[in-house]
Design a protein around this motif. Structure first.
Motif, PDB file in Angstrom:
ATOM      1  N   THR A 191       0.381 -12.932  -1.905  1.00 19.33           N
ATOM      2  CA  THR A 191      -0.172 -11.721  -1.293  1.00 19.33           C
ATOM      3  C   THR A 191       0.667 -10.512  -1.678  1.00 19.33           C
ATOM      4  O   THR A 191       1.835 -10.634  -2.039  1.00 19.33           O
ATOM      5  N   THR A 192       0.033  -9.343  -1.584  1.00 24.17           N
ATOM      6  CA  THR A 192       0.719  -8.069  -1.719  1.00 24.17           C
ATOM      7  C   THR A 192       0.168  -7.143  -0.654  1.00 24.17           C
ATOM      8  O   THR A 192      -1.052  -7.051  -0.488  1.00 24.17           O
ATOM      9  N   ASP A 193       1.049  -6.481   0.079  1.00 29.68           N
ATOM     10  CA  ASP A 193       0.648  -5.470   1.050  1.00 29.68           C
ATOM     11  C   ASP A 193       1.333  -4.166   0.697  1.00 29.68           C
ATOM     12  O   ASP A 193       2.529  -4.142   0.416  1.00 29.68           O
ATOM     13  N   SER A 194       0.550  -3.097   0.695  1.00 26.79           N
ATOM     14  CA  SER A 194       1.138  -1.782   0.474  1.00 26.79           C
ATOM     15  C   SER A 194       0.444  -0.803   1.399  1.00 26.79           C
ATOM     16  O   SER A 194      -0.662  -1.043   1.870  1.00 26.79           O
ATOM     17  N   GLY A 195       1.102   0.282   1.683  1.00 26.37           N
ATOM     18  CA  GLY A 195       0.476   1.265   2.552  1.00 26.37           C
ATOM     19  C   GLY A 195       1.403   2.361   2.968  1.00 26.37           C
ATOM     20  O   GLY A 195       2.561   2.419   2.552  1.00 26.37           O
ATOM     21  N   GLY A 196       0.865   3.232   3.802  1.00 23.76           N
ATOM     22  CA  GLY A 196       1.646   4.350   4.278  1.00 23.76           C
ATOM     23  C   GLY A 196       1.827   5.430   3.243  1.00 23.76           C
ATOM     24  O   GLY A 196       2.752   6.223   3.314  1.00 23.76           O
ATOM     25  N   GLU A 197       0.940   5.459   2.265  1.00 22.70           N
ATOM     26  CA  GLU A 197       1.054   6.450   1.207  1.00 22.70           C
ATOM     27  C   GLU A 197       0.060   7.572   1.474  1.00 22.70           C
ATOM     28  O   GLU A 197      -1.135   7.399   1.293  1.00 22.70           O
ATOM     29  N   ASP A 198       0.531   8.719   1.946  1.00 21.31           N
ATOM     30  CA  ASP A 198      -0.339   9.877   2.104  1.00 21.31           C
ATOM     31  C   ASP A 198      -0.446  10.582   0.766  1.00 21.31           C
ATOM     32  O   ASP A 198       0.554  11.099   0.241  1.00 21.31           O
ATOM     33  N   ILE A 199      -1.658  10.590   0.232  1.00 22.97           N
ATOM     34  CA  ILE A 199      -1.895  11.175  -1.085  1.00 22.97           C
ATOM     35  C   ILE A 199      -3.013  12.201  -0.944  1.00 22.97           C
ATOM     36  O   ILE A 199      -4.048  11.900  -0.345  1.00 22.97           O
ATOM     37  N   PRO A 200      -2.844  13.406  -1.487  1.00 27.02           N
ATOM     38  CA  PRO A 200      -3.960  14.343  -1.488  1.00 27.02           C
ATOM     39  C   PRO A 200      -5.047  13.802  -2.424  1.00 27.02           C
ATOM     40  O   PRO A 200      -4.813  13.640  -3.621  1.00 27.02           O
TER      41      PRO A 200
END
Length: 167
Positions: A69-78
């Motif tokens: 598995t891979t989890d990523s997040g919390g990236e605020d991108i315009p």
């Protein structure tokens, strides 16, 4: 006459065959599914969007690893539906079913073709299992532009995933 032959031989170019490139050795090949969410949803206008992603590598072929598995997040991108096609770089951690991990550092592009959104990640495993190996991941999902006109916009996207790690 001898001088002419020697000079001629000195300027003769010899073709030396290049060393044959060996095919890469495959460390692991995986297929799976990615679930991405966008908060707030992608719209026609640009806004800061928090992107989270969960990838299940459901089937892997290797000597010892079956899945991951891979989890990523919390990236605020315009981001907007109109600016979804871009290139950048990133780092993801892959957690294998053996509890070993691999750190994947990559450059990526997002494109659209034939009504599909395609994200291609190309890089290297920089730590953990398969350190030093090359990695290529492709995420292929439906077009996200279809739901951009009205609120809440595109709030999620599902993609098929393929991952190959080789050295």
């Amino acid at each position: 006459m001898i001088l002419t032959v020697l000079l001629g031989a000195a300027f003769t170019v010899f073709a030396i065959p290049s060393a044959a490139q060996a095919d890469p050795i495959i460390d692991i090949v995986c297929v799976g599914v990615e679930e991405a969410t966008f908060d707030p949803g992608l719209r026609l206008f640009e806004q800061d969007v928090d992107i989270t992603s969960h990838i299940d590598y459901e089937e892997c072929v290797s000597a010892t690893i079956d899945s991951g598995t891979t989890d990523s997040g919390g990236e605020d991108i315009p981001l907007s539906c109109l600016s979804i096609l871009f290139s950048s770089s990133g780092t993801w951690e892959i957690v294998w079913n053996t509890t070993d991990t691999s750190t994947f550092e990559f450059d990526y592009t997002v494109s659209q073709s034939g009504g599909q959104t395609i994200m291609t990640l190309i890089g290297t495993i920089t730590a953990g299992e398969f350190t030093g190996s090359d990695a290529v991941m492709t995420l292929t999902g439906g077009s996200i532009t279809q739901n951009c006109l009205f609120a809440p916009g595109v709030t999620e996207n599902t993609s098929a995933v393929s991952l190959t790690i080789s050295h």
